[in-house]
Write an enzyme that holds these catalytic residues in place. Structure first.
Site, PDB file in Angstrom:
ATOM      1  CE  LYS A  70      -4.085  -2.066   2.114  1.00  0.00           C
ATOM      2  NZ  LYS A  70      -5.092  -1.992   3.200  1.00  0.00           N
ATOM      3  NE  ARG A 153       7.267  -6.222  15.048  1.00  0.00           N
ATOM      4  CZ  ARG A 153       7.013  -7.214  14.217  1.00  0.00           C
ATOM      5  NH1 ARG A 153       6.735  -8.417  14.683  1.00  0.00           N
ATOM      6  NH2 ARG A 153       6.987  -7.010  12.916  1.00  0.00           N
TER       7      ARG A 153
END
Length: 273
Positions: A70, A153
């Site tokens: 994307k 993360r």
């Protein structure tokens, strides 16, 4: 029975992997319901630039873009609309004689999904992730008067997204110190076939009124089940997936999509797995 001919319009989804995608089922159901001479195919891509060149050469009419492309697809389109530019991610391609236009319908689907649980305006949302879905979530929240906190993360990537939208960042290890109205999982953690995974510990879910998961396969992820056990309102990525697909169909065909049929066929397939 539908027959593919030399005049059949072709649409597709680009991703890796794509075997799990329900987009072909949803869009082909819409095409058949409306009697359109069109087909939608799944393409698992290893070389994105080569794939995009191939689509142009093959006169593809439109394409969905899914994980992990994307953001990378931005460099390969001829034009990007203002919304996709602000989000920094594209999930929809429109092929014209003038080239390839990139846009984004993910944020539309997510906003409609969130609003089934609570209004966005004046509420704070924690968005897990820093990829295309997370970017769409942050954009949708801000554009509707809400506040977002980015958690990821990778601190580097998470801070980049937070700084770009002038939002705070928090590391996953510090989430237990954050209080917000809604938690949004915009990562692939918990997606089929890794259904036993969850992005956050169960005990922090009591800090939220609502939890939204962008994953639609399975419809009820481990995260959503645990959130329900903690008294949270929940919404599945299933609704977001259908709403963004309905908007894609409208963009590609300039036709009113058969929304009920598109929703029902995906839900039935997911429930019968």
């Amino acid at each position: 029975m539908f027959t593919v001919t030399g005049t059949t319009s072709t649409y597709c989804v680009l991703g890796n992997p794509v075997a799990h995608s329900m987009s072909p089922l949803m869009h082909n159901t819409a095409f058949r319901h409306l009697g359109m001479d069109a087909i939608y195919l799944p393409f698992e891509v290893d070389d994105l630039p080569a794939a995009v060149s191939g689509l142009k050469a093959l006169n593809i009419k439109g394409a969905s873009v899914t994980h992990p492309f994307k953001e990378a697809i931005i460099e390969l389109v001829d034009e990007i609309d203002d919304t996709a530019k602000k989000i920094g991610a594209i999930n929809t391609l429109v092929f014209t004689k003038g080239g390839i236009l990139g846009t984004n319908t993910d944020w539309v689907g997510l906003v409609k999904t969130i609003e089934t649980l609570l209004p966005i305006s004046d509420h704070t949302f924690v968005v897990l992730g820093a990829g295309g879905a997370a970017r769409a979530a942050v954009f949708g929240i801000i554009s509707h008067g809400g506040k977002a906190i980015v958690a990821n993360r990778s601190e580097k990537k998470g801070r980049l997204l937070a700084d770009e939208f002038d939002m705070p960042f928090v590391s996953l290890s510090k989430l237990e110190n954050v209080q917000a109205a809604c938690l949004i999982n915009a990562t692939p953690v918990g997606m089929y076939p890794q259904e036993d995974d969850t992005p956050v510990p169960t005990q922090i879910l009591t800090r939220y009124k609502a939890v939204v998961d962008v994953i639609y396969n399975p419809v009820q992820t481990k995260l959503l089940k645990e959130a329900q056990s903690q008294g949270c309102m929940t919404a599945s990525g299933f609704e977001m997936f259908v709403h963004q697909g309905i908007e894609q169909f409208r963009i590609w065909t300039d036709t009113t999509p058969p929304a009920k049929e598109m929703r029902d066929v995906v839900y039935q397939r997911l429930m019968n797995k």
